[in-house]
Design an enzyme around this catalytic site. Structure first.
Site, PDB file in Angstrom:
ATOM      1  N   GLU A  42     -10.493  -0.064  -1.966  1.00 12.33           N
ATOM      2  CA  GLU A  42     -10.499   1.059  -1.025  1.00 12.33           C
ATOM      3  C   GLU A  42     -11.311   2.252  -1.534  1.00 12.33           C
ATOM      4  O   GLU A  42     -11.265   2.587  -2.729  1.00 12.33           O
ATOM      5  CB  GLU A  42      -9.062   1.540  -0.746  1.00 12.33           C
ATOM      6  CG  GLU A  42      -8.279   0.613   0.152  1.00 12.33           C
ATOM      7  CD  GLU A  42      -7.068   1.317   0.753  1.00 12.33           C
ATOM      8  OE1 GLU A  42      -7.124   2.554   0.942  1.00 12.33           O
ATOM      9  OE2 GLU A  42      -6.070   0.623   1.021  1.00 12.33           O
ATOM     10  N   GLY A  47      -8.518  -1.976   6.791  1.00 10.58           N
ATOM     11  CA  GLY A  47      -9.353  -3.044   6.217  1.00 10.58           C
ATOM     12  C   GLY A  47      -9.053  -4.379   6.871  1.00 10.58           C
ATOM     13  O   GLY A  47      -9.962  -5.177   7.143  1.00 10.58           O
ATOM     14  N   ASN A  79       0.914  -1.179   0.000  1.00  8.31           N
ATOM     15  CA  ASN A  79       0.000   0.000   0.000  1.00  8.31           C
ATOM     16  C   ASN A  79       0.933   1.203   0.000  1.00  8.31           C
ATOM     17  O   ASN A  79       1.694   1.367   0.962  1.00  8.31           O
ATOM     18  CB  ASN A  79      -0.846  -0.076   1.264  1.00  8.31           C
ATOM     19  CG  ASN A  79      -1.869   1.039   1.426  1.00  8.31           C
ATOM     20  OD1 ASN A  79      -2.364   1.197   2.534  1.00  8.31           O
ATOM     21  ND2 ASN A  79      -2.211   1.777   0.400  1.00  8.31           N
ATOM     22  N   ASN A 113     -14.960   1.419   2.328  1.00  4.20           N
ATOM     23  CA  ASN A 113     -13.905   0.505   1.876  1.00  4.20           C
ATOM     24  C   ASN A 113     -14.492  -0.904   1.848  1.00  4.20           C
ATOM     25  O   ASN A 113     -15.111  -1.328   2.849  1.00  4.20           O
ATOM     26  CB  ASN A 113     -12.726   0.565   2.857  1.00  4.20           C
ATOM     27  CG  ASN A 113     -12.100   1.948   2.922  1.00  4.20           C
ATOM     28  OD1 ASN A 113     -11.364   2.353   2.036  1.00  4.20           O
ATOM     29  ND2 ASN A 113     -12.426   2.697   3.978  1.00  4.20           N
ATOM     30  N   ASN A 139      -6.604  10.483   0.024  1.00  2.76           N
ATOM     31  CA  ASN A 139      -6.706   9.382  -0.947  1.00  2.76           C
ATOM     32  C   ASN A 139      -6.270   9.843  -2.329  1.00  2.76           C
ATOM     33  O   ASN A 139      -6.213  11.041  -2.603  1.00  2.76           O
ATOM     34  CB  ASN A 139      -8.162   8.889  -1.028  1.00  2.76           C
ATOM     35  CG  ASN A 139      -8.500   7.901   0.074  1.00  2.76           C
ATOM     36  OD1 ASN A 139      -7.664   7.109   0.517  1.00  2.76           O
ATOM     37  ND2 ASN A 139      -9.742   7.938   0.511  1.00  2.76           N
ATOM     38  N   GLN A 190      -2.241   6.705  -1.331  1.00  4.10           N
ATOM     39  CA  GLN A 190      -2.546   7.834  -0.441  1.00  4.10           C
ATOM     40  C   GLN A 190      -1.324   8.755  -0.297  1.00  4.10           C
ATOM     41  O   GLN A 190      -0.183   8.320  -0.534  1.00  4.10           O
ATOM     42  CB  GLN A 190      -2.903   7.333   0.981  1.00  4.10           C
ATOM     43  CG  GLN A 190      -4.321   6.829   1.135  1.00  4.10           C
ATOM     44  CD  GLN A 190      -4.476   5.346   0.836  1.00  4.10           C
ATOM     45  OE1 GLN A 190      -3.553   4.536   1.040  1.00  4.10           O
ATOM     46  NE2 GLN A 190      -5.659   4.978   0.325  1.00  4.10           N
ATOM     47  N   CYS A 245      -5.615   5.671   8.426  1.00  3.23           N
ATOM     48  CA  CYS A 245      -4.896   4.802   7.485  1.00  3.23           C
ATOM     49  C   CYS A 245      -3.928   3.942   8.292  1.00  3.23           C
ATOM     50  O   CYS A 245      -2.986   4.469   8.889  1.00  3.23           O
ATOM     51  CB  CYS A 245      -4.145   5.649   6.459  1.00  3.23           C
ATOM     52  SG  CYS A 245      -3.222   4.670   5.245  1.00  3.23           S
ATOM     53  N   GLY A 246      -4.182   2.654   8.355  1.00  4.53           N
ATOM     54  CA  GLY A 246      -3.376   1.772   9.206  1.00  4.53           C
ATOM     55  C   GLY A 246      -1.971   1.566   8.669  1.00  4.53           C
ATOM     56  O   GLY A 246      -0.980   1.723   9.395  1.00  4.53           O
ATOM     57  N   ASN A 247      -1.854   1.245   7.375  1.00  2.86           N
ATOM     58  CA  ASN A 247      -0.516   1.075   6.795  1.00  2.86           C
ATOM     59  C   ASN A 247       0.237   2.405   6.814  1.00  2.86           C
ATOM     60  O   ASN A 247       1.454   2.443   7.045  1.00  2.86           O
ATOM     61  CB  ASN A 247      -0.630   0.572   5.343  1.00  2.86           C
ATOM     62  CG  ASN A 247      -1.133  -0.863   5.277  1.00  2.86           C
ATOM     63  OD1 ASN A 247      -0.795  -1.683   6.121  1.00  2.86           O
ATOM     64  ND2 ASN A 247      -1.962  -1.154   4.290  1.00  2.86           N
ATOM     65  N   ASN A 276     -12.508   4.910   9.906  1.00  6.27           N
ATOM     66  CA  ASN A 276     -12.982   5.025   8.529  1.00  6.27           C
ATOM     67  C   ASN A 276     -13.918   3.846   8.251  1.00  6.27           C
ATOM     68  O   ASN A 276     -13.818   2.812   8.893  1.00  6.27           O
ATOM     69  CB  ASN A 276     -11.802   5.081   7.548  1.00  6.27           C
ATOM     70  CG  ASN A 276     -10.923   3.829   7.635  1.00  6.27           C
ATOM     71  OD1 ASN A 276     -10.965   3.058   8.585  1.00  6.27           O
ATOM     72  ND2 ASN A 276     -10.118   3.623   6.607  1.00  6.27           N
ATOM     73  N   HIS A 294     -15.965   0.574   6.795  1.00  6.92           N
ATOM     74  CA  HIS A 294     -15.636  -0.692   6.121  1.00  6.92           C
ATOM     75  C   HIS A 294     -16.883  -1.565   5.984  1.00  6.92           C
ATOM     76  O   HIS A 294     -17.716  -1.614   6.901  1.00  6.92           O
ATOM     77  CB  HIS A 294     -14.564  -1.449   6.908  1.00  6.92           C
ATOM     78  CG  HIS A 294     -13.228  -0.772   6.862  1.00  6.92           C
ATOM     79  ND1 HIS A 294     -12.307  -1.044   5.879  1.00  6.92           N
ATOM     80  CD2 HIS A 294     -12.686   0.199   7.634  1.00  6.92           C
ATOM     81  CE1 HIS A 294     -11.229  -0.279   6.072  1.00  6.92           C
ATOM     82  NE2 HIS A 294     -11.441   0.496   7.126  1.00  6.92           N
ATOM     83  N   CYS A 312      -4.555  -3.147   2.924  1.00  2.00           N
ATOM     84  CA  CYS A 312      -5.291  -2.066   3.589  1.00  2.00           C
ATOM     85  C   CYS A 312      -5.246  -2.355   5.091  1.00  2.00           C
ATOM     86  O   CYS A 312      -5.812  -3.359   5.541  1.00  2.00           O
ATOM     87  CB  CYS A 312      -6.732  -2.016   3.084  1.00  2.00           C
ATOM     88  SG  CYS A 312      -7.750  -0.762   3.895  1.00  2.00           S
ATOM     89  N   GLY A 313      -4.578  -1.514   5.842  1.00  2.00           N
ATOM     90  CA  GLY A 313      -4.379  -1.773   7.275  1.00  2.00           C
ATOM     91  C   GLY A 313      -5.679  -1.716   8.057  1.00  2.00           C
ATOM     92  O   GLY A 313      -6.012  -2.644   8.806  1.00  2.00           O
TER      93      GLY A 313
HETATM   94  N1  LIG Z   1      -9.021   4.362   1.569  1.00  4.15           N
HETATM   95  C1  LIG Z   1      -9.179   4.564   3.013  1.00  4.15           C
HETATM   96  C2  LIG Z   1      -7.974   5.360   3.569  1.00  4.15           C
HETATM   97  C3  LIG Z   1      -6.676   4.552   3.538  1.00  4.15           C
HETATM   98  C4  LIG Z   1      -6.784   3.291   4.344  1.00  4.15           C
HETATM   99  C5  LIG Z   1      -5.787   2.182   4.037  1.00  4.15           C
HETATM  100  N2  LIG Z   1      -4.799   2.478   3.033  1.00  4.15           N
HETATM  101  C6  LIG Z   1      -5.170   1.636   5.324  1.00  4.15           C
HETATM  102  O1  LIG Z   1      -4.021   1.178   5.308  1.00  4.15           O
HETATM  103  O2  LIG Z   1      -5.906   1.627   6.349  1.00  4.15           O
HETATM  104  C7  LIG Z   1     -10.468   5.358   3.273  1.00  4.15           C
HETATM  105  O3  LIG Z   1     -10.888   6.099   2.369  1.00  4.15           O
HETATM  106  O4  LIG Z   1     -11.019   5.203   4.377  1.00  4.15           O
END
Ligand SMILES: N[C@H](CCC[C@H](N)C(=O)O)C(=O)O
Length: 283
Positions: A217, A229, A13, A199, A66, A46, A75-77, A166, A168, A226-227
């Protein structure tokens, strides 16, 4: 305007990381889209913007944009890339760092082996707070979870709806590699019952401690990992009675580990963070 950036990724990511402590960073959505563009710009899922914190007792603030130019809550990652960035750049001598995001303060920490564990806070399960509009829907109970039946491209799919700051929507699939991520991802992302979009997670349960996960995402399309996620998928799997903590999450870009003790316990996300190159761009 010339800006310096660092290209990083967490399990594939990928991010453009910008130090907004030593340079002014205020872009329009079109400029964020250009930075994220894989042909006309640098290319990333991102963009992460690192600032000094406004809140006492907190070290930094980090903002997340984004690829579509929209600013998001978590954003976890990215949190792992943030930690590696501020440590490598000498912006802190700490190894556990409190950082504020749009959805609150999280605490990532660099481990001895170089992997990074992020306390992502407690999952948010109330539909209205995801936000998810459950009006008129009859939930299907599975374990502690409530699965919501939604029509997606001519079929009814059962989703767990939850937030890690965020939103999911997580579904179980028999084979992640064969899952209709490209066909159904956009439809789920823009589903009318998710007023802030969502997501879309596609999780294959391998056994009670291992899953395979693909995520389409919000604002970025399918990413290699996706962290948040992974956190949401594991929380959903544990609540459904299918998984036991900790859970190894195999993503297309690498492996993440998620631990969660249930209830209002915090979710811990562990994984890699890599610096790929440094650069400068006129934008
Ligand atoms: N696309 C996600 C943000 C980045 C999350 C993802 N890259 C992670 O590592 O959590 C959103 O709009 O909520």
């Amino acid at each position: 305007m010339k800006i310096k950036f660092t290209k990083m990724h967490g399990a594939g990511n990928d991010f453009v990381v910008l130090d907004a402590i030593h340079q002014a960073i205020e872009f329009t959505p079109a400029q964020w889209q250009l930075l994220a563009d894989r042909r006309f710009g640098v290319g990333a899922d991102q963009m992460l913007v690192i600032e000094r914190a406004q809140t006492p007792g907190v070290d930094f603030r980090y903002r997340i944009f984004n690829a579509d130019g929209g600013e998001v809550e978590q954003c976890g990652n990215g949190a792992r890339a943030f930690v590696k960035f501020v440590i490598d750049k000498g912006l802190t001598d700490k190894r556990a760092i409190r950082v504020e995001t749009m959805s609150g303060v999280i605490e990532p920490a660099m481990q001895q082996d170089g992997r990074i564990t992020v306390d992502m806070g407690a999952p948010i399960l109330a539909p209205a707070q995801v936000p998810f509009d459950a009006t008129g829907l009859q939930a299907v109970a599975q374990g502690e979870d409530r699965l919501w039946p939604l029509r997606v491209n001519g079929k009814t799919v059962l989703f767990s709806a939850l937030s890690m700051g965020n939103p999911h929507a997580v579904q179980i699939v028999d084979d992640a590699d064969a899952a209709p991520v490209e066909q159904d991802g956009p439809t789920i992302e823009h589903h009318v019952r998710f007023p802030k979009r969502v997501n879309a997670g596609f999780m294959q349960v391998i056994d009670r401690h291992h899953v395979k996960l693909r995520v389409f995402e919000r604002g970025a399309g399918e990413t290699l990992a996706c962290g948040t996620g992974a956190c949401a998928a594991v929380v959903a799997g544990i609540r459904r009675g299918l998984l036991d903590s900790p859970v190894a999450v195999a993503t297309r870009g690498g492996d993440l580990s998620i631990a969660w003790a249930g209830g209002d316990a915090h979710v811990l996300l562990t994984g890699p963070a890599v610096t790929v190159f440094e650069g400068e761009i006129d934008i």
